[in-house]
Design an enzyme around this catalytic site. Sequence first.
Site, PDB file in Angstrom:
ATOM      1  N   GLU A   1      19.640  -1.259 -14.495  1.00 41.59           N
ATOM      2  CA  GLU A   1      19.094  -1.021 -13.095  1.00 41.59           C
ATOM      3  C   GLU A   1      18.284   0.055 -13.269  1.00 41.59           C
ATOM      4  O   GLU A   1      17.264   0.240 -12.661  1.00 41.59           O
ATOM      5  CB  GLU A   1      20.012  -1.276 -11.991  1.00 41.59           C
ATOM      6  CG  GLU A   1      19.486  -1.438 -10.682  1.00 41.59           C
ATOM      7  CD  GLU A   1      20.411  -1.907  -9.838  1.00 41.59           C
ATOM      8  OE1 GLU A   1      21.173  -3.142 -10.180  1.00 41.59           O
ATOM      9  OE2 GLU A   1      20.821  -1.284  -8.839  1.00 41.59           O
TER      10      GLU A   1
ATOM     11  N   GLU B   1      14.981  -0.423 -14.993  1.00 41.17           N
ATOM     12  CA  GLU B   1      14.052  -1.223 -14.248  1.00 41.17           C
ATOM     13  C   GLU B   1      13.397  -0.116 -12.997  1.00 41.17           C
ATOM     14  O   GLU B   1      12.082  -0.246 -13.132  1.00 41.17           O
ATOM     15  CB  GLU B   1      15.080  -2.316 -13.548  1.00 41.17           C
ATOM     16  CG  GLU B   1      13.950  -3.513 -12.906  1.00 41.17           C
ATOM     17  CD  GLU B   1      14.808  -4.417 -11.921  1.00 41.17           C
ATOM     18  OE1 GLU B   1      16.035  -4.440 -12.354  1.00 41.17           O
ATOM     19  OE2 GLU B   1      14.403  -5.222 -11.551  1.00 41.17           O
TER      20      GLU B   1
ATOM     21  N   CYS C   1      24.393  -5.694  -6.369  1.00 43.82           N
ATOM     22  CA  CYS C   1      25.734  -6.089  -6.898  1.00 43.82           C
ATOM     23  C   CYS C   1      26.714  -6.786  -5.955  1.00 43.82           C
ATOM     24  O   CYS C   1      27.688  -7.145  -6.323  1.00 43.82           O
ATOM     25  CB  CYS C   1      26.416  -4.577  -6.941  1.00 43.82           C
ATOM     26  SG  CYS C   1      25.436  -3.573  -7.970  1.00 43.82           S
TER      27      CYS C   1
ATOM     28  N   SER D   1      16.521  -6.125  -7.431  1.00 50.42           N
ATOM     29  CA  SER D   1      16.504  -5.816  -8.990  1.00 50.42           C
ATOM     30  C   SER D   1      16.723  -7.199  -9.504  1.00 50.42           C
ATOM     31  O   SER D   1      17.451  -8.067  -9.096  1.00 50.42           O
ATOM     32  CB  SER D   1      17.404  -4.761  -9.168  1.00 50.42           C
ATOM     33  OG  SER D   1      17.899  -5.140 -10.739  1.00 50.42           O
TER      34      SER D   1
ATOM     35  N   LYS E   1      32.483 -13.091  -4.348  1.00 45.51           N
ATOM     36  CA  LYS E   1      32.468 -13.193  -5.687  1.00 45.51           C
ATOM     37  C   LYS E   1      32.808 -14.383  -6.577  1.00 45.51           C
ATOM     38  O   LYS E   1      32.594 -15.106  -7.551  1.00 45.51           O
ATOM     39  CB  LYS E   1      33.259 -12.093  -6.554  1.00 45.51           C
ATOM     40  CG  LYS E   1      32.762 -10.516  -6.249  1.00 45.51           C
ATOM     41  CD  LYS E   1      31.856 -10.430  -7.265  1.00 45.51           C
ATOM     42  CE  LYS E   1      31.103  -8.935  -7.049  1.00 45.51           C
ATOM     43  NZ  LYS E   1      29.595  -8.755  -7.832  1.00 45.51           N
TER      44      LYS E   1
ATOM     45  N   GLU F   1      29.875 -16.272  -6.062  1.00 50.08           N
ATOM     46  CA  GLU F   1      28.884 -15.776  -6.975  1.00 50.08           C
ATOM     47  C   GLU F   1      29.181 -16.646  -8.512  1.00 50.08           C
ATOM     48  O   GLU F   1      28.129 -17.026  -9.444  1.00 50.08           O
ATOM     49  CB  GLU F   1      28.706 -14.324  -7.283  1.00 50.08           C
ATOM     50  CG  GLU F   1      27.882 -13.866  -8.292  1.00 50.08           C
ATOM     51  CD  GLU F   1      28.101 -12.137  -8.268  1.00 50.08           C
ATOM     52  OE1 GLU F   1      26.817 -11.775  -8.216  1.00 50.08           O
ATOM     53  OE2 GLU F   1      29.021 -11.699  -8.518  1.00 50.08           O
TER      54      GLU F   1
ATOM     55  N   GLU G   1      23.141 -20.382 -12.119  1.00 46.07           N
ATOM     56  CA  GLU G   1      22.495 -19.668 -12.952  1.00 46.07           C
ATOM     57  C   GLU G   1      23.225 -18.909 -13.840  1.00 46.07           C
ATOM     58  O   GLU G   1      22.893 -18.285 -14.733  1.00 46.07           O
ATOM     59  CB  GLU G   1      21.318 -18.960 -12.315  1.00 46.07           C
ATOM     60  CG  GLU G   1      21.864 -18.038 -11.070  1.00 46.07           C
ATOM     61  CD  GLU G   1      21.731 -18.763  -9.657  1.00 46.07           C
ATOM     62  OE1 GLU G   1      22.198 -19.791  -9.722  1.00 46.07           O
ATOM     63  OE2 GLU G   1      21.212 -18.134  -8.900  1.00 46.07           O
TER      64      GLU G   1
ATOM     65  N   CYS H   1      32.820  -2.048  -1.138  1.00 48.76           N
ATOM     66  CA  CYS H   1      33.736  -3.023  -1.730  1.00 48.76           C
ATOM     67  C   CYS H   1      35.242  -2.576  -1.222  1.00 48.76           C
ATOM     68  O   CYS H   1      36.258  -3.349  -1.200  1.00 48.76           O
ATOM     69  CB  CYS H   1      33.802  -2.999  -3.152  1.00 48.76           C
ATOM     70  SG  CYS H   1      31.959  -3.358  -3.766  1.00 48.76           S
TER      71      CYS H   1
END
Lengths: 163, 573
Positions: free
Chosen positions: B278, B281, B298, B318, B357, B360, B365, B502
């Site tokens: 990141e 990037e 994240c 990102s 999560k 996710e 993907e 978190c």
Amino acid sequence: MSAPLTDIQPILDRYPNASRDALIPLLQDVQEVQGFISKETVVSIGKHLNLPASKIYGVATFYNQFRFQPLGRYHVQICRGTACHVKGSATIFETLKRELGIEAGETARDGQFSLEVVACLGACGLAPLICVNGKFHGNVTGDSVRKILRAYRKEAKKEATNE
Amino acid sequence: MINIEVNNRQVQAKENEMLLVTLRREGIHVPTMCHLEDLSPSGACRLCVVEVAGHPNLVPSCSFPVYPDMKVQTHSPRALKARKTIIELLLSNHPDDCLYCERNNTCQLRLMAEEMGVRARRFRGEKNNFHKDISSPSIVRDPAKCVLCGKCVRICEEVQAVAAIDFTGRGSQAQVGPAFNEGLNVSSCVNCGQCIRVCPTGALVEHSHLAEVEMALNDPEMIVVAQHAPAISVTLAELFGDKPGRDVNGALVTLLRKLGFDRVFDTSFSADLTIMEEGSELVHRIKNGGVLPMMTTCSPGWIKYVEQTFPDLLPNLSTCRSPQQMLGALIKSFYAEREGIDPSKIYSVSIMPCTAKKFEAERPEFSRDGLADVDAVLTTRELAQLARRRGLNLADMEPEVADNPLGSRSTAGKLFGGSGGVMEAALRSAFFLLTGRNLDELKVQAVRGLDGVKEATIDIDGLMVNVAVVSGLENARVLLEEVRAGRKDLHFIEVMTCPGGCINGGGQPIETDIEAVKARMKLLYQIDRDESVRLSHENKAVQQVYQEFLGEPLSELSHKLLHTHYDPREVLK
């Protein structure tokens, strides 16, 4: 049954720069035109008023007047007002639900009948009373209600064969 | 300040504050089920009723402002009777399946029934026939257990700006749910689980993966691998009876091994890796006129929020996967190759402070050749339950070291557990990438702390980099509206879905209070202060993985395994 819904943009245009206090009148106007409140409607009203769909659905389900399925070909209203209640409308209501296989506010799968509970139809002399598409049927009993529904079913079938 | 009298004692109160706030400050216990600090009072549960002289009715202290010389009785027989009756009424249509309820030990309704001394069923109400909603990969909703306190509705709308759920229906048919009583999976729910954290009963719980994990742990064919997020080690001790404020990193590794995990890795390692990717990037975007401000990716709740609410800003995200997904991908590629393990024989479990999560990990993907990169996600709470089931106590664990190389981290990666941590770690490494030197002062004070919105400007040899750190999606929404409206000064934005990051995630202990969150954050900062490797780019394990496998940041292989892209998402909102 699934006739294309009328565009509600003209209705939204009547409420420019509106905020959440316009919600109920908007829902009423839309229901007047479309006969019920659809998911698409809720989403577009939400965009217009900047309100989440959950909030609109929450408000709409608070009031008996809003429905979320299109009306049936025959819209049955059962009066649950005081006079009708005294004359036994609770049983009539149960009979209707059983015969039609739906709950109040719902429309049968085949789209023939929908059921609505109303507080008073203003004809207490005829209690207990139901009203189908605006036509009053007074002094009903469990048997007569079944007969009335049968007559409408027959009528629907006849129209269907003629079409 | 004004004077009021509580239980025949003089007490000082701030003008216009709600009575409950005064009572709490004075340490006077008045129960409540619907009160949320810092949010508008709702007065829904009425459990906080007290007697105020001159008022014929009991008043709800949570929504009753103080006034000079008022006389309050908090535990008069009348107030106590009212509270008890409220609990009895709430119980009248409750399913009464406490023995089978996930929240058996943490249910506020049960605890309050005990507190009020409810010993008989006084009211027998009709039970409702609401359906359980198991459609969401993260959250299970059981409206039959709901007491309509409305905390979930308020936190979803006021803190998270999502408003996926609201009260629907009326009277005995009232329940909390998404529009059209649809499943949470098609609603605008971002799976953050903040609703679970505030729910007083078992009406909202996580979608448990314990059964699947137990199956894998018992399968001799399977290599079961664990990764644990930065927030876990600074929280877990609380679920074993400790006060907030103890880090158990080593004991956690031992615990996971004792539970039967064959390898134990650290998500903070891939947090370091995230920083390499990141950070590179960001530098690339700044140097080549790419889309700015760049936004972190994240936090999976936040990603879904952008997909459905700000699809026009997707190019600002990102392309980096989250640390969980980066490590998941590396375990089944790099690690499997290195150890000669068939990837289909690896069962990859991540321990997360997060319910999103779970969503996710199930995103299409994030799987290759029909194999999910991460097979199951356990929340902090689920891990504690798994340990209890085996009779393992954290306090008995001799600290051990995680497996290599995917278990080594810098403290920068560890900071990911709290709001501002990703930013601080990224700035440290971006400075190095741009100048070839390290910052003199690694600590970036401006992005630390629990504030919902933090902004800072960092001077990187004359290049002024403007950054913003927000947590809680309502704060993110306000910032995104500014960006959408043309705000141009920002280069980099860190967003964490849950307020404070978190450490306050939806998978963390129920009814986490602000003091606990502060203590967890302090631990993260302590670790960063005390350890020697404080820079992601100096993490030897990260360097090794680049050397042996990935090549360099943003390489082709990195792009394949560590990056992704997101598309607009249609939801009912």
